[in-house]
Design a protein around this motif. Structure first.
Motif, PDB file in Angstrom:
ATOM      1  N   UNK A  71      17.766 -46.058  30.523  1.00 17.84           N
ATOM      2  CA  UNK A  71      18.236 -45.744  31.874  1.00 17.84           C
ATOM      3  C   UNK A  71      17.098 -45.161  32.710  1.00 17.84           C
ATOM      4  N   UNK A  72      16.928 -45.662  33.944  1.00 21.80           N
ATOM      5  CA  UNK A  72      15.926 -45.143  34.873  1.00 21.80           C
ATOM      6  C   UNK A  72      16.654 -44.531  36.065  1.00 21.80           C
ATOM      7  N   UNK A  97      10.373 -43.138  24.856  1.00 23.79           N
ATOM      8  CA  UNK A  97      10.029 -42.198  25.921  1.00 23.79           C
ATOM      9  C   UNK A  97       8.689 -41.479  25.696  1.00 23.79           C
ATOM     10  N   UNK A  98       8.392 -41.027  24.443  1.00 22.03           N
ATOM     11  CA  UNK A  98       7.116 -40.321  24.261  1.00 22.03           C
ATOM     12  C   UNK A  98       5.890 -41.180  24.544  1.00 22.03           C
ATOM     13  N   UNK A  99       6.056 -42.493  24.568  1.00 22.54           N
ATOM     14  CA  UNK A  99       4.925 -43.383  24.812  1.00 22.54           C
ATOM     15  C   UNK A  99       4.731 -43.698  26.296  1.00 22.54           C
ATOM     16  N   UNK A 119       7.083 -37.915  40.488  1.00 19.75           N
ATOM     17  CA  UNK A 119       7.202 -36.938  39.406  1.00 19.75           C
ATOM     18  C   UNK A 119       8.098 -37.558  38.343  1.00 19.75           C
ATOM     19  N   UNK A 120       7.638 -37.503  37.099  1.00 22.36           N
ATOM     20  CA  UNK A 120       8.348 -38.183  36.019  1.00 22.36           C
ATOM     21  C   UNK A 120       8.806 -37.172  34.977  1.00 22.36           C
ATOM     22  N   UNK A 128      14.796 -41.891  31.797  1.00 21.56           N
ATOM     23  CA  UNK A 128      13.565 -41.506  32.482  1.00 21.56           C
ATOM     24  C   UNK A 128      13.929 -41.173  33.929  1.00 21.56           C
ATOM     25  N   UNK A 129      13.711 -39.912  34.319  1.00 21.22           N
ATOM     26  CA  UNK A 129      14.019 -39.475  35.682  1.00 21.22           C
ATOM     27  C   UNK A 129      12.757 -39.573  36.533  1.00 21.22           C
TER      28      UNK A 129
END
Length: 265
Positions: A71-72, A97-99, A119-120, A128-129
């Motif tokens: 989800x983005x 996500x960690x990558x 900003x991520x 991922x927000x």
């Protein structure tokens, strides 16, 4: 004839010292290891175990499909839509996500010129927000029957048929007509103004980089000068515009070219 004989006893062999025999069942004593050394060994062994465990957990997290992006979430958009941002970031979907780095996101959004920065934030297990910080329009540039909304760098953010809907000043001719230097000088001045002052302007022009002028919707002129001390000039102008008007002596010109000694006439 009698022959006497004497028997000589054999000489005993020379005495040799007897070899010392090792007692059967002998034990070698072992001295106990110092407590400090034993403690250090235990600490090192424990630390090694912890490090190995952490490395294993990190490796599992980095490559785990359980943390794959699904989800983005997009916020902060105005000139672009969340769907446009999500489409641009589609290549990241399914990646753990960690990558995913901030540079990965910025690189994929580079084609959206309206996006100035992002900003991520990773939100496990699969979101991922992305907070979008868009470029801010400071002026309109007339192009045929339409008006382009541009930022301080002259980047076109959107177009409109009705300039009244944007509440932004019009830069006469734009960069193509007045030249890049004058356009940038004018745009830099507009970029220093607060939104409420921008909304009161009708147009902006410049005879040179040292002679930027602004027009208010009421017909009043603002003599700005060059782009130096633009933050101070903006504050002085905002204060002058808030001053009570004198019907007997209406102000036609606000001169903030020397901001520490502003003039109205």
């Amino acid at each position: 004839m009698i022959t006497a004989s004497r028997s000589i006893p054999d000489q005993a062999p020379a005495h040799k010292p007897a070899k010392a025999e090792k007692p059967s069942g002998a034990t070698v004593l072992a001295f106990p290891e110092p407590k400090g050394r034993r403690r250090r060994k235990k600490v090192l062994a424990a630390a090694g175990t912890v490090v190995a465990l952490v490395v294993g957990l990190l490796a599992a997290a980095i490559y785990s499909p359980a943390l794959a992006l699904q989800t983005i979430s997009v916020t902060g958009t105005h000139f672009v839509t969340p769907a446009q941002v999500q489409t641009a970031l589609e290549p990241l979907r399914g990646k753990p996500l960690p990558q995913i780095s901030d540079d990965d996101v910025r690189g994929l959004l580079r084609s959206l010129v309206q996006v100035k920065s992002v900003s991520v934030e990773a939100r496990p297990p699969s979101t991922l927000a992305v907070a979008v910080h868009e470029r801010v329009p400071v002026a309109l540039v007339k192009q045929g029957e339409q008006y382009q909304l541009v930022d301080v760098d002259g980047v076109q953010l959107a177009t409109t048929d009705d300039p009244a809907t944007a509440s932004l000043p019009v830069i006469d001719g734009g960069a193509g007509a007045i030249g890049q230097d004058l356009f940038r000088a004018t745009a830099a001045v507009l970029g220093a103004l607060p939104a409420d002052v921008l909304a009161k302007l009708s147009n902006a022009s410049a005879q040179s980089v040292d002679a930027v002028e602004l027009k208010l919707v009421d017909g009043q002129t603002i003599v700005w000068g060059n782009a130096s001390e633009k933050e101070l000039k903006a504050k002085v102008l905002a204060a002058l515009l808030k001053a009570p008007a004198d019907p007997k002596n209406p102000v036609r010109v606000y001169d903030v070219s020397v901001p520490r000694h502003p003039v109205t006439r």
